[in-house]
Design a protein around this motif. Sequence first.
Motif, PDB file in Angstrom:
ATOM      1  N   THR A  51       0.837  -1.210   0.000  1.00  0.00           N
ATOM      2  CA  THR A  51       0.000   0.000   0.000  1.00  0.00           C
ATOM      3  C   THR A  51       0.869   1.257   0.000  1.00  0.00           C
ATOM      4  O   THR A  51       0.400   2.325   0.394  1.00  0.00           O
ATOM      5  CB  THR A  51      -0.921   0.008   1.235  1.00  0.00           C
ATOM      6  OG1 THR A  51      -0.129  -0.091   2.432  1.00  0.00           O
ATOM      7  CG2 THR A  51      -1.906  -1.145   1.180  1.00  0.00           C
ATOM      8  N   ASN A  52       2.108   1.116  -0.430  1.00  0.00           N
ATOM      9  CA  ASN A  52       3.005   2.259  -0.542  1.00  0.00           C
ATOM     10  C   ASN A  52       2.366   3.332  -1.424  1.00  0.00           C
ATOM     11  O   ASN A  52       1.903   3.036  -2.529  1.00  0.00           O
ATOM     12  CB  ASN A  52       4.336   1.786  -1.153  1.00  0.00           C
ATOM     13  CG  ASN A  52       5.350   2.890  -1.298  1.00  0.00           C
ATOM     14  OD1 ASN A  52       5.178   3.790  -2.116  1.00  0.00           O
ATOM     15  ND2 ASN A  52       6.417   2.819  -0.530  1.00  0.00           N
ATOM     16  N   PHE A 156      10.608   3.543  -3.434  1.00  0.00           N
ATOM     17  CA  PHE A 156      11.669   3.172  -2.498  1.00  0.00           C
ATOM     18  C   PHE A 156      12.159   4.375  -1.707  1.00  0.00           C
ATOM     19  O   PHE A 156      12.440   4.278  -0.504  1.00  0.00           O
ATOM     20  CB  PHE A 156      12.841   2.549  -3.260  1.00  0.00           C
ATOM     21  CG  PHE A 156      12.661   1.092  -3.544  1.00  0.00           C
ATOM     22  CD1 PHE A 156      12.976   0.135  -2.602  1.00  0.00           C
ATOM     23  CD2 PHE A 156      12.158   0.674  -4.759  1.00  0.00           C
ATOM     24  CE1 PHE A 156      12.805  -1.207  -2.852  1.00  0.00           C
ATOM     25  CE2 PHE A 156      11.981  -0.667  -5.038  1.00  0.00           C
ATOM     26  CZ  PHE A 156      12.301  -1.621  -4.082  1.00  0.00           C
ATOM     27  N   ALA A 157      12.288   5.529  -2.392  1.00  0.00           N
ATOM     28  CA  ALA A 157      12.731   6.748  -1.710  1.00  0.00           C
ATOM     29  C   ALA A 157      11.738   7.133  -0.616  1.00  0.00           C
ATOM     30  O   ALA A 157      12.128   7.539   0.489  1.00  0.00           O
ATOM     31  CB  ALA A 157      12.880   7.886  -2.716  1.00  0.00           C
ATOM     32  N   LEU A 158      10.439   6.982  -0.912  1.00  0.00           N
ATOM     33  CA  LEU A 158       9.417   7.305   0.078  1.00  0.00           C
ATOM     34  C   LEU A 158       9.438   6.312   1.229  1.00  0.00           C
ATOM     35  O   LEU A 158       9.349   6.697   2.408  1.00  0.00           O
ATOM     36  CB  LEU A 158       8.040   7.319  -0.590  1.00  0.00           C
ATOM     37  CG  LEU A 158       6.853   7.658   0.313  1.00  0.00           C
ATOM     38  CD1 LEU A 158       6.984   9.074   0.867  1.00  0.00           C
ATOM     39  CD2 LEU A 158       5.535   7.501  -0.452  1.00  0.00           C
ATOM     40  N   GLY A 162      11.653   8.532   3.326  1.00  0.00           N
ATOM     41  CA  GLY A 162      10.552   9.381   3.754  1.00  0.00           C
ATOM     42  C   GLY A 162      10.341  10.612   2.908  1.00  0.00           C
ATOM     43  O   GLY A 162       9.660  11.550   3.325  1.00  0.00           O
ATOM     44  N   PHE A 163      10.877  10.641   1.689  1.00  0.00           N
ATOM     45  CA  PHE A 163      10.676  11.792   0.805  1.00  0.00           C
ATOM     46  C   PHE A 163      10.360  11.288  -0.606  1.00  0.00           C
ATOM     47  O   PHE A 163      10.697  10.159  -0.964  1.00  0.00           O
ATOM     48  CB  PHE A 163      11.921  12.691   0.772  1.00  0.00           C
ATOM     49  CG  PHE A 163      13.161  12.004   0.254  1.00  0.00           C
ATOM     50  CD1 PHE A 163      13.475  12.009  -1.099  1.00  0.00           C
ATOM     51  CD2 PHE A 163      14.014  11.344   1.138  1.00  0.00           C
ATOM     52  CE1 PHE A 163      14.607  11.374  -1.564  1.00  0.00           C
ATOM     53  CE2 PHE A 163      15.158  10.703   0.682  1.00  0.00           C
ATOM     54  CZ  PHE A 163      15.451  10.719  -0.679  1.00  0.00           C
ATOM     55  N   GLU A 164       9.683  12.146  -1.398  1.00  0.00           N
ATOM     56  CA  GLU A 164       9.342  11.808  -2.775  1.00  0.00           C
ATOM     57  C   GLU A 164      10.175  12.639  -3.733  1.00  0.00           C
ATOM     58  O   GLU A 164      10.638  13.734  -3.407  1.00  0.00           O
ATOM     59  CB  GLU A 164       7.855  12.042  -3.033  1.00  0.00           C
ATOM     60  CG  GLU A 164       6.952  11.076  -2.284  1.00  0.00           C
ATOM     61  CD  GLU A 164       5.514  11.132  -2.771  1.00  0.00           C
ATOM     62  OE1 GLU A 164       5.234  10.573  -3.846  1.00  0.00           O
ATOM     63  OE2 GLU A 164       4.690  11.749  -2.088  1.00  0.00           O
TER      64      GLU A 164
END
Length: 576
Positions: A51-52, A156-158, A162-164
């Motif tokens: 659910t990313n 993966f970065a998110l 924790g950032f987009e």
Amino acid sequence: MTAWVVLFSIAGLLAALISGRVRPAVAFVTLAGAYLLLGVVDTTTLLRQYTNPALATLLLLLLVSLALERSPLLDWLSQRLLHGRESTATARLMGTSALLSAFLNNTAVVAAFLGAISRQQRIAPSRLLIPLSYASILGGVTTLVGTSTNLVVNSFALGTGGFELGMFQFALVGVPVALITFGVLLWCARALPHHRPEDTEDKLSYFLAADLQSGSEMVGKSIEENQLRNLDGLYLLEIERDHRLISPVGPDEVLQEGDTLVFTGEVSKVQALQRFPGLKLFGDQADDLLATNLVEVVISHESELAGRTLQEVDFRSMFNAGVVGIRRGGKRLEGQLGQIPLRVGDCLLLAVGNDFRQQRNIDRNFHLLSGSFKRPQLNRTQSLLTLGGFATVIGLAALELLPLFHGLLLLLGGLLLGRVLSPVELRRRFPFELWMIIGSALAIAQGLEHSGAAALIAQGIQTLFTGHGVYAAFLGCYLLTLLLTETVTNNAAAALAFPVAWSTAQAFGVDPMPFIMAVAYGASACFLIPYGYQTHLMVYTPGRYRISDFLKTGLPVSLTYSAGVLLLTPWVFPFG
């Protein structure tokens, strides 16, 4: 100990993917499930990956693309690009496909141009299709939505940092690299082979298998007596009898019950077989098949036919069509058609029934090359509203006025309300395998992190490049991703390389952004062989290419692309 077990499991995953014997979705889901059972990841962590938010955005984008790819704009462009000098037409085609692929699904872009290029007679398709596929990749690396790989890296970065990533953050390196690589690609395209449809070599590209039934008047008579030596446009190539091949076939060879006759030549002259009693094409009466239309298709990367034979899937019942011939690149496929395991990118010549176009599974399984069948398109109003809505969503996301997920969700709702898309179509075309692969890959990445396996790899890279600095480690991460994308799929390459790159950046104590971009650009650097990227498989057989054609064209392109990425990325995204 757990870290080493995880490392060995990753090696096993790579071996399974490279062998091609296990579907990527099965391999990734199985390993993620094994990590759950072994306690490498817990249930909450595993379910969270599926659910990313960035993964959900990718799925929404692919669903919206179902409407975008039905816009008549793509067909309109394909009819107007291929005029003028060959070099000019090639450059125009490359530029247009790259521009469209920056915002649309590149598979849809290549599929739209593929049919028009294959049907036209002015320029040999083999001179255009590799440039088309490569240009779609180069355009895709310039934006967040240009390729699924960038969205996978974003997920993966998110999940990890924790950032987009921004909509046009990729363009800072992607645009100049694409422009430089374009020039090299245009120069390399001059050496591509000329495989025109009227060439004898290309007329021999399909092979028709016909079974001789019991009780046929042809049994017990020779080839000469059955008048099989002077067929209109067809040639009897070989006979399969009792699991052995008779080739070449002499005029005095006597036919026996159960023989499979393999013909080659102009498939449009397949009607020449209609006058022979007791002859069946792949288990169907020749009269039944030959009275229908001939349609040429390419098996898509979403198809459920991949890895299966025609007999296993009961092709005739599934599509109301019979397979008249199969082509795979320039390779001749021997034996009975019904027993050949199919691959993504294979060309099938179909004799279709009257309700072929009503079959709901056509779009998912095939890309149309030629024939009277055409996919339903949006009308002018629907097309303008759909394209305008998509452009608005992208613009608002780029200006950070509306998150991309929110905009795509609203657009999808509008497409459903306007009946441009239907719930049935969304259910049928939902990218279930991609969702399973990326969700499982995210879970595997968590396993790499939590077990210490990623840190172990990062320490190895740090030790290997001790004394050479962080740039050497950056180079190693890019080359690792490049190697993976040439041997497994691009999305799998990004999934496996990201945790290594992230841990390497942490080990060196530098900003992870250049390493993240190395994975994104490296995962799209699939130029050497046709099996690592779906658009390459789409053009492989229609262009009558050999693997050597991809190597000759792709090597200079790959070197130029890689040099540009390795020089510009640390400058645009500094390590400090």
